[in-house]
Design a protein around this motif. Structure first.
Motif, PDB file in Angstrom:
ATOM      1  N   ALA A 193       0.828  -1.212   0.000  1.00  0.00           N
ATOM      2  CA  ALA A 193       0.000   0.000   0.000  1.00  0.00           C
ATOM      3  C   ALA A 193       0.861   1.261   0.000  1.00  0.00           C
ATOM      4  O   ALA A 193       0.470   2.281  -0.564  1.00  0.00           O
ATOM      5  CB  ALA A 193      -0.931  -0.008   1.209  1.00  0.00           C
ATOM      6  N   VAL A 194       2.030   1.195   0.613  1.00  0.00           N
ATOM      7  CA  VAL A 194       2.911   2.362   0.680  1.00  0.00           C
ATOM      8  C   VAL A 194       3.447   2.730  -0.704  1.00  0.00           C
ATOM      9  O   VAL A 194       3.667   3.907  -0.990  1.00  0.00           O
ATOM     10  CB  VAL A 194       4.082   2.103   1.658  1.00  0.00           C
ATOM     11  N   THR A 195       3.603   1.761  -1.565  1.00  0.00           N
ATOM     12  CA  THR A 195       4.230   2.033  -2.861  1.00  0.00           C
ATOM     13  C   THR A 195       3.432   3.013  -3.712  1.00  0.00           C
ATOM     14  O   THR A 195       4.002   3.680  -4.575  1.00  0.00           O
ATOM     15  CB  THR A 195       4.445   0.728  -3.664  1.00  0.00           C
ATOM     16  N   GLY A 196       2.136   3.121  -3.481  1.00  0.00           N
ATOM     17  CA  GLY A 196       1.318   4.042  -4.265  1.00  0.00           C
ATOM     18  C   GLY A 196       1.112   5.398  -3.621  1.00  0.00           C
ATOM     19  O   GLY A 196       0.310   6.194  -4.106  1.00  0.00           O
ATOM     20  N   MET A 197       1.826   5.682  -2.535  1.00  0.00           N
ATOM     21  CA  MET A 197       1.604   6.938  -1.816  1.00  0.00           C
ATOM     22  C   MET A 197       2.340   8.114  -2.454  1.00  0.00           C
ATOM     23  O   MET A 197       3.383   7.933  -3.087  1.00  0.00           O
ATOM     24  CB  MET A 197       2.064   6.805  -0.356  1.00  0.00           C
ATOM     25  N   ARG A 198       1.789   9.298  -2.202  1.00  0.00           N
ATOM     26  CA  ARG A 198       2.476  10.529  -2.605  1.00  0.00           C
ATOM     27  C   ARG A 198       3.762  10.646  -1.776  1.00  0.00           C
ATOM     28  O   ARG A 198       3.779  10.267  -0.604  1.00  0.00           O
ATOM     29  CB  ARG A 198       1.583  11.740  -2.351  1.00  0.00           C
ATOM     30  N   PRO A 199       4.822  11.152  -2.361  1.00  0.00           N
ATOM     31  CA  PRO A 199       6.108  11.222  -1.643  1.00  0.00           C
ATOM     32  C   PRO A 199       6.039  11.968  -0.310  1.00  0.00           C
ATOM     33  O   PRO A 199       6.691  11.568   0.656  1.00  0.00           O
ATOM     34  CB  PRO A 199       7.039  11.943  -2.625  1.00  0.00           C
ATOM     35  N   GLU A 200       5.249  13.018  -0.222  1.00  0.00           N
ATOM     36  CA  GLU A 200       5.182  13.797   1.025  1.00  0.00           C
ATOM     37  C   GLU A 200       4.432  13.072   2.130  1.00  0.00           C
ATOM     38  O   GLU A 200       4.516  13.442   3.292  1.00  0.00           O
ATOM     39  CB  GLU A 200       4.567  15.187   0.775  1.00  0.00           C
ATOM     40  N   ARG A 201       3.709  12.010   1.814  1.00  0.00           N
ATOM     41  CA  ARG A 201       2.965  11.227   2.802  1.00  0.00           C
ATOM     42  C   ARG A 201       3.619   9.870   3.095  1.00  0.00           C
ATOM     43  O   ARG A 201       3.206   9.155   3.994  1.00  0.00           O
ATOM     44  CB  ARG A 201       1.540  10.964   2.296  1.00  0.00           C
ATOM     45  N   ARG A 202       4.608   9.529   2.303  1.00  0.00           N
ATOM     46  CA  ARG A 202       5.166   8.171   2.348  1.00  0.00           C
ATOM     47  C   ARG A 202       5.738   7.790   3.709  1.00  0.00           C
ATOM     48  O   ARG A 202       5.566   6.663   4.161  1.00  0.00           O
ATOM     49  CB  ARG A 202       6.224   8.001   1.260  1.00  0.00           C
ATOM     50  N   ASN A 203       6.403   8.704   4.413  1.00  0.00           N
ATOM     51  CA  ASN A 203       6.977   8.358   5.721  1.00  0.00           C
ATOM     52  C   ASN A 203       5.902   7.956   6.720  1.00  0.00           C
ATOM     53  O   ASN A 203       6.104   7.043   7.522  1.00  0.00           O
ATOM     54  CB  ASN A 203       7.808   9.521   6.269  1.00  0.00           C
ATOM     55  N   ASN A 204       4.746   8.640   6.683  1.00  0.00           N
ATOM     56  CA  ASN A 204       3.633   8.255   7.555  1.00  0.00           C
ATOM     57  C   ASN A 204       3.129   6.862   7.202  1.00  0.00           C
ATOM     58  O   ASN A 204       2.791   6.072   8.082  1.00  0.00           O
ATOM     59  CB  ASN A 204       2.490   9.263   7.444  1.00  0.00           C
ATOM     60  N   GLY A 205       3.066   6.563   5.916  1.00  0.00           N
ATOM     61  CA  GLY A 205       2.617   5.241   5.476  1.00  0.00           C
ATOM     62  C   GLY A 205       3.575   4.140   5.891  1.00  0.00           C
ATOM     63  O   GLY A 205       3.152   3.057   6.303  1.00  0.00           O
ATOM     64  N   ILE A 206       4.865   4.426   5.807  1.00  0.00           N
ATOM     65  CA  ILE A 206       5.863   3.418   6.203  1.00  0.00           C
ATOM     66  C   ILE A 206       5.728   3.108   7.695  1.00  0.00           C
ATOM     67  O   ILE A 206       5.788   1.944   8.098  1.00  0.00           O
ATOM     68  CB  ILE A 206       7.284   3.890   5.851  1.00  0.00           C
ATOM     69  N   ALA A 207       5.503   4.133   8.505  1.00  0.00           N
ATOM     70  CA  ALA A 207       5.347   3.923   9.954  1.00  0.00           C
ATOM     71  C   ALA A 207       4.160   3.003  10.250  1.00  0.00           C
ATOM     72  O   ALA A 207       4.230   2.154  11.137  1.00  0.00           O
ATOM     73  CB  ALA A 207       5.175   5.261  10.660  1.00  0.00           C
ATOM     74  N   VAL A 208       3.083   3.155   9.510  1.00  0.00           N
ATOM     75  CA  VAL A 208       1.903   2.308   9.717  1.00  0.00           C
ATOM     76  C   VAL A 208       2.140   0.908   9.166  1.00  0.00           C
ATOM     77  O   VAL A 208       1.719  -0.089   9.757  1.00  0.00           O
ATOM     78  CB  VAL A 208       0.654   2.961   9.074  1.00  0.00           C
ATOM     79  N   SER A 209       2.849   0.808   8.065  1.00  0.00           N
ATOM     80  CA  SER A 209       3.012  -0.487   7.380  1.00  0.00           C
ATOM     81  C   SER A 209       3.830  -1.508   8.166  1.00  0.00           C
ATOM     82  O   SER A 209       3.713  -2.708   7.923  1.00  0.00           O
ATOM     83  CB  SER A 209       3.635  -0.292   6.001  1.00  0.00           C
ATOM     84  N   VAL A 210       4.660  -1.064   9.094  1.00  0.00           N
ATOM     85  CA  VAL A 210       5.529  -2.002   9.827  1.00  0.00           C
ATOM     86  C   VAL A 210       4.849  -2.649  11.034  1.00  0.00           C
ATOM     87  O   VAL A 210       5.415  -3.555  11.644  1.00  0.00           O
ATOM     88  CB  VAL A 210       6.850  -1.339  10.261  1.00  0.00           C
ATOM     89  N   LEU A 211       3.642  -2.202  11.375  1.00  0.00           N
ATOM     90  CA  LEU A 211       2.982  -2.721  12.576  1.00  0.00           C
ATOM     91  C   LEU A 211       2.770  -4.236  12.580  1.00  0.00           C
ATOM     92  O   LEU A 211       2.924  -4.861  13.628  1.00  0.00           O
ATOM     93  CB  LEU A 211       1.655  -1.993  12.789  1.00  0.00           C
TER      94      LEU A 211
END
Length: 142
Positions: free
Chosen positions: A34-52
């Motif tokens: 899901a993180v791969t399709g994120m906008r670059p400015e939001r990607r760090n937030n997505g990565i933090a959620v994806s590791v849970l």
């Protein structure tokens, strides 16, 4: 040489912990995708959620490690029960946590939800893996 079927069942229980590791890997793959399709400015937030979902693998590993003592003491049925409870719970918890994380990541990307809200929702499936870990610890040491 006589076969000790109870000891074999204990090792089957340890094998069930592989399901928990698998659930973690599946959840991480779902969230990471899901993180791969994120906008670059939001990607760090997505990565933090994806590791849970990675924690379910840690719980399974911890229970496996804690089972070595009871295994040597001949508490084979307890090892079987702990492996089954933790492995199955972590399989489904990790898998479905990955699905919740992916939905949260999509919402973060669309500015419909913040990272904290996405993480809070992702904690609910995690709770059942924590319960399995706690139950196994009670069985092993209670």
């Amino acid at each position: 040489m006589e076969t000790n079927w109870m000891e074999i069942l204990a090792y089957v229980g340890l094998g069930f912990l592989g399901l928990g590791l698998s659930g973690s890997a599946i959840g991480l793959a779902i969230g990471g995708s899901a993180v791969t399709g994120m906008r670059p400015e939001r990607r760090n937030n997505g990565i933090a959620v994806s590791v849970l979902p990675g924690t379910q693998g840690l719980y399974s590993f911890a229970v496996g490690f804690l089972c070595f003592g009871p295994l040597e003491e001949g508490k084979y049925t307890i090892v079987l029960a702990c492996g089954m409870v933790t492995g199955i719970a972590c399989l489904f918890s990790g898998w479905w946590q990955g699905v919740v994380c992916a939905a949260g990541i999509k919402s973060i990307n669309q500015d419909r939800m913040g990272m904290g809200q996405a993480m809070l929702l992702a904690v609910f499936p995690e709770f059942y893996a924590i319960l399995a870990l706690a139950f196994s610890a009670l069985l092993l040491f209670g």
